[in-house]
Design an enzyme around this catalytic site. Structure first.
Site, short mmCIF file in Angstrom:
data_model
loop_
_atom_site.label_atom_id
_atom_site.label_comp_id
_atom_site.label_asym_id
_atom_site.label_seq_id
_atom_site.Cartn_x
_atom_site.Cartn_y
_atom_site.Cartn_z
N GLU A 90 0.75 -1.16 -0.08
CA GLU A 90 -0.07 0.02 -0.08
C GLU A 90 0.74 1.19 0.07
OE1 GLU A 90 -4.04 -1.53 2.11
OE2 GLU A 90 -2.38 -0.67 3.45
N GLY A 157 6.62 -1.49 6.69
CA GLY A 157 8.09 -1.85 6.89
C GLY A 157 9.11 -0.73 7.42
N SER A 189 11.67 7.61 8.39
CA SER A 189 11.27 7.46 9.42
C SER A 189 11.70 6.03 9.85
CB SER A 189 9.48 7.52 9.35
OG SER A 189 9.21 7.32 10.53
N LEU A 215 8.99 7.40 18.41
CA LEU A 215 9.40 7.23 19.96
C LEU A 215 8.16 6.59 20.58
CD1 LEU A 215 11.57 8.06 22.38
CD2 LEU A 215 10.23 10.06 22.61
N CYS A 333 -1.38 6.43 9.72
CA CYS A 333 -0.38 5.82 10.22
C CYS A 333 -0.78 4.54 11.19
CB CYS A 333 0.23 6.82 11.23
SG CYS A 333 1.09 8.31 10.49
S1 SF4 Z 1 4.82 0.73 13.16
FE1 SF4 Z 1 6.55 0.86 11.61
S2 SF4 Z 1 8.24 -0.60 12.53
FE2 SF4 Z 1 6.43 -0.83 13.76
S3 SF4 Z 1 5.57 -2.72 12.86
FE3 SF4 Z 1 4.60 -1.15 11.93
S4 SF4 Z 1 5.76 -0.61 9.79
FE4 SF4 Z 1 6.91 -2.05 11.33
#
Ligand code: SF4
Length: 340
Positions: A90, A157, A189, A215, A333
């Protein structure tokens, strides 16, 4: 079959030398791939037929095929793309008055398995290639029909777990013969993956892009509950690397903070975040948690977000509450996953 978008200008020049073509052909190919978002060899208009035939028999142009396009009420778009080996990923396009931001995925799945994140719930499959990183940008720009002004490596990822391809993609996105985006308009990031972060900080061949750390809690124990893989990558190792990146004259660090009601939004959390931000001379982006299937956490109310933000600002930390784009289409997010 190799994909042409895995090649930078030097690789393209080497290819032209090998095929006894003049070197300006490399710039022509780069122009079609990276500025005009070519999808097929028929789009490469000004190359001689013989050279095109050779390219066609050794390379492909597209590494992703559009599979789904979801539109949010707020104008964001979430694209589901299918890789040539049959997996899905995505990509999100977030328009605003002055910007068009594309959020790119860097891996199929994620090894880090953060408990609040849909991307970490499925299996980890593999890293995305340079072509697959760049094809997301080209396809999002073509489909949205709007210019891309900013790129954030913040999708599915951990970008710094795929540094080799990430660095090459950044160089191509930044290059004048490539997508020609300024280094301030590119953000990586990281969850705090120290092996990749070390390479990132010492890498001389990438422009000084923005760097942000997820964080999510100033307290290592609480952070490990939210991000179980964090137990392998101590904040005590991460912070000096971030300081070094900042001090090398590169860029201000951003701390991303997913704010979860009753979990990491107390006044003592604000005190801890402020201490870290002051040490790193960092600014803080607060992101309200977005609902994810099979996850027990809840988003904070607007008042709670503002209270937490004030708690940081009164302690001298520059803080922004980020609007969470595309939450109605699961494009916000932590909501990206392998299937639409
Ligand atoms: S927040 Fe980022 S590092 Fe954590 S599982 Fe999801 S994609 Fe992976």
């Amino acid at each position: 079959m190799h994909n042409l978008r895995n090649l930078d200008i030097e690789d393209l020049r080497a290819l032209c030398r090998k095929e006894k073509e003049p070197s300006y052909r490399a710039a022509q190919i780069a122009d079609w791939l990276y500025r005009k978002d070519a999808r097929d060899f028929s789009d490469l208009k000004n190359l001689p037929a013989g050279f095109l035939d050779k390219l066609r028999s050794n390379f492909s142009v597209s590494s992703l095929a559009p599979a789904k396009d979801l539109r949010s009420k707020d104008g964001s778009r979430k694209f589901l793309f299918k890789t040539n080996d049959g997996h899905f990923l995505e990509t999100v396009f977030i328009p605003s008055r002055s910007r068009g931001t594309v959020c790119l995925s860097t891996q199929l799945g994620c090894k880090m398995k953060c408990v609040f994140c849909a991307s970490g719930k499925g299996p980890f499959i593999r890293n995305l290639s340079v072509a697959e990183l760049l094809d997301q940008l080209s396809l999002a720009r073509r489909s949205a029909g709007k210019p891309v002004t900013n790129v954030v490596f913040m999708g599915m990822g951990e970008p710094l777990d795929n540094v080799h391809n990430l660095f090459k993609a950044i160089r191509i996105i930044h290059a004048p013969w490539g997508y020609n985006l300024g280094s301030r308009r590119i953000t990586v990031s990281t969850f705090g993956f120290t092996p990749g972060l070390r390479q990132f900080v010492k890498e001389k061949n990438i422009p000084p892009v923005r760097l942000s750390l997820s964080l999510h809690s100033p307290d290592p124990v609480k952070r490990e509950k939210l991000m179980p893989a964090a137990r392998h990558f101590s904040l005590d190792d991460i912070f000096p690397l971030l300081r070094k990146y900042h001090e090398l004259g590169k860029r201000e660090i951003t701390l991303e903070y997913l704010t979860i009601a009753g979990v990491n939004d107390s006044d003592s959390d604000a005190e801890g975040v402020a201490r870290i931000a002051r040490f790193l001379k960092a600014k803080v982006n607060l992101i309200p948690f977005n609902a994810v299937e099979k996850c027990k956490y809840h988003p904070p109310s607007v008042d709670e977000m503002e209270k937490f933000s004030r708690g940081l600002e009164t302690r001298g930390v520059r803080t922004t509450i980020r609007r969470s784009a595309g939450s109605d289409i699961h494009a916000a997010c932590g909501q990206l996953r392998l299937k639409g």
